[in-house]
Design a protein around this motif. Structure first.
Motif, PDB file in Angstrom:
ATOM      1  N   TRP A   5       0.819  -1.217   0.000  1.00  0.00           N
ATOM      2  CA  TRP A   5       0.000   0.000   0.000  1.00  0.00           C
ATOM      3  C   TRP A   5       0.844   1.255   0.000  1.00  0.00           C
ATOM      4  O   TRP A   5       0.379   2.311  -0.385  1.00  0.00           O
ATOM      5  N   PHE A   6       2.086   1.166   0.457  1.00  0.00           N
ATOM      6  CA  PHE A   6       2.990   2.313   0.448  1.00  0.00           C
ATOM      7  C   PHE A   6       4.425   1.828   0.506  1.00  0.00           C
ATOM      8  O   PHE A   6       4.691   0.677   0.833  1.00  0.00           O
ATOM      9  N   ALA A   7       5.343   2.730   0.154  1.00  0.00           N
ATOM     10  CA  ALA A   7       6.762   2.379   0.124  1.00  0.00           C
ATOM     11  C   ALA A   7       7.584   3.642   0.297  1.00  0.00           C
ATOM     12  O   ALA A   7       7.095   4.759   0.102  1.00  0.00           O
ATOM     13  N   GLY A   8       8.851   3.476   0.627  1.00  0.00           N
ATOM     14  CA  GLY A   8       9.783   4.585   0.725  1.00  0.00           C
ATOM     15  C   GLY A   8       9.813   5.197   2.115  1.00  0.00           C
ATOM     16  O   GLY A   8       9.040   4.843   2.998  1.00  0.00           O
ATOM     17  N   GLU A   9      10.715   6.148   2.261  1.00  0.00           N
ATOM     18  CA  GLU A   9      10.892   6.842   3.534  1.00  0.00           C
ATOM     19  C   GLU A   9      11.097   8.322   3.260  1.00  0.00           C
ATOM     20  O   GLU A   9      11.536   8.711   2.181  1.00  0.00           O
ATOM     21  N   GLU A  11      11.137  11.928   2.118  1.00  0.00           N
ATOM     22  CA  GLU A  11      10.613  12.574   0.907  1.00  0.00           C
ATOM     23  C   GLU A  11      10.267  11.571  -0.193  1.00  0.00           C
ATOM     24  O   GLU A  11       9.597  11.918  -1.163  1.00  0.00           O
ATOM     25  N   ASP A  12      10.729  10.330  -0.055  1.00  0.00           N
ATOM     26  CA  ASP A  12      10.431   9.293  -1.042  1.00  0.00           C
ATOM     27  C   ASP A  12       9.203   8.462  -0.672  1.00  0.00           C
ATOM     28  O   ASP A  12       8.835   7.536  -1.386  1.00  0.00           O
ATOM     29  N   PHE A  13       8.559   8.776   0.467  1.00  0.00           N
ATOM     30  CA  PHE A  13       7.388   8.026   0.911  1.00  0.00           C
ATOM     31  C   PHE A  13       6.225   8.260  -0.044  1.00  0.00           C
ATOM     32  O   PHE A  13       5.914   9.401  -0.389  1.00  0.00           O
ATOM     33  N   ARG A  14       5.603   7.196  -0.504  1.00  0.00           N
ATOM     34  CA  ARG A  14       4.488   7.283  -1.455  1.00  0.00           C
ATOM     35  C   ARG A  14       3.453   6.210  -1.160  1.00  0.00           C
ATOM     36  O   ARG A  14       3.796   5.087  -0.792  1.00  0.00           O
ATOM     37  N   LEU A  15       2.190   6.555  -1.366  1.00  0.00           N
ATOM     38  CA  LEU A  15       1.143   5.551  -1.422  1.00  0.00           C
ATOM     39  C   LEU A  15       1.260   4.870  -2.777  1.00  0.00           C
ATOM     40  O   LEU A  15       1.644   5.501  -3.767  1.00  0.00           O
ATOM     41  N   LEU A  16       0.914   3.585  -2.831  1.00  0.00           N
ATOM     42  CA  LEU A  16       0.987   2.828  -4.073  1.00  0.00           C
ATOM     43  C   LEU A  16      -0.416   2.406  -4.492  1.00  0.00           C
ATOM     44  O   LEU A  16      -1.164   1.833  -3.698  1.00  0.00           O
ATOM     45  N   THR A  46      -1.212  -2.217 -13.374  1.00  0.00           N
ATOM     46  CA  THR A  46       0.188  -2.002 -13.019  1.00  0.00           C
ATOM     47  C   THR A  46       0.271  -1.096 -11.804  1.00  0.00           C
ATOM     48  O   THR A  46      -0.543  -0.184 -11.625  1.00  0.00           O
ATOM     49  N   GLU A  47       1.281  -1.357 -10.985  1.00  0.00           N
ATOM     50  CA  GLU A  47       1.491  -0.545  -9.787  1.00  0.00           C
ATOM     51  C   GLU A  47       1.962   0.850 -10.179  1.00  0.00           C
ATOM     52  O   GLU A  47       2.805   0.999 -11.059  1.00  0.00           O
ATOM     53  N   VAL A  48       1.406   1.869  -9.514  1.00  0.00           N
ATOM     54  CA  VAL A  48       1.813   3.251  -9.755  1.00  0.00           C
ATOM     55  C   VAL A  48       1.942   3.974  -8.411  1.00  0.00           C
ATOM     56  O   VAL A  48       1.113   3.794  -7.530  1.00  0.00           O
ATOM     57  N   PRO A  49       3.005   4.776  -8.251  1.00  0.00           N
ATOM     58  CA  PRO A  49       3.079   5.618  -7.060  1.00  0.00           C
ATOM     59  C   PRO A  49       2.085   6.765  -7.215  1.00  0.00           C
ATOM     60  O   PRO A  49       1.950   7.333  -8.296  1.00  0.00           O
TER      61      PRO A  49
END
Length: 141
Positions: A5-9, A11-16, A46-49
């Motif tokens: 459902w989300f990734a990154g940390e 400033e790179d944190f995003r919902l997917l 396809t997965e998208v941020p």
């Protein structure tokens, strides 16, 4: 944490989310089996941020413990929280989430810009469950 459902940390944190190749509809929470657009015959997903920033579409505060079937420990005190529905313009999608700690309904207005940030849903001695929060832009934790 809900896997995928989300990734990154930071400033790179995003919902997917996922996007349908046939109709370009975007879904959150993600959809991995079929296009949920009733007007679409389906297509590859396809997965998208998702966009990191959006605008407050609506908001409210939660001052009481939700009734059953919501699961919570009645032995613990209830902590009020603020909920924000955020319009992600590029995706044409509204995403609901909690406000970052310290952000109250009094701090919000419809149309103000907010950004998604990592947050803590719950933690105990062994585990920290992560989630996303919405925070007005320009406010640092």
């Amino acid at each position: 944490m809900v896997a995928g459902w989300f990734a990154g940390e930071g400033e790179d944190f995003r919902l997917l989310g996922t996007r349908c190749a046939a109709c370009s509809s975007v879904f959150f929470p993600r959809e991995d089996r079929h296009c949920r657009n009733p007007a679409c015959g389906g297509g590859e997903l396809t997965e998208v941020p998702l966009s990191r920033r959006g605008r407050v579409w609506s908001y409210t505060d939660s001052r009481y413990r939700p009734p059953s079937p919501y699961v919570s420990d009645p032995e613990l005190s209830w902590e009020p929280c603020t909920l924000i529905a955020v319009m992600l313009e590029a995706e044409r999608l509204v995403v609901l989430g909690q406000a970052a700690p310290g952000v109250t309904a009094a701090d919000l207005t419809v149309g103000m810009e907010v950004e998604v940030v990592p947050g803590v849903l719950h933690e105990d001695a062994d585990t920290t469950w992560t989630t996303w929060h919405w925070r007005p832009t320009g406010v640092k934790a």
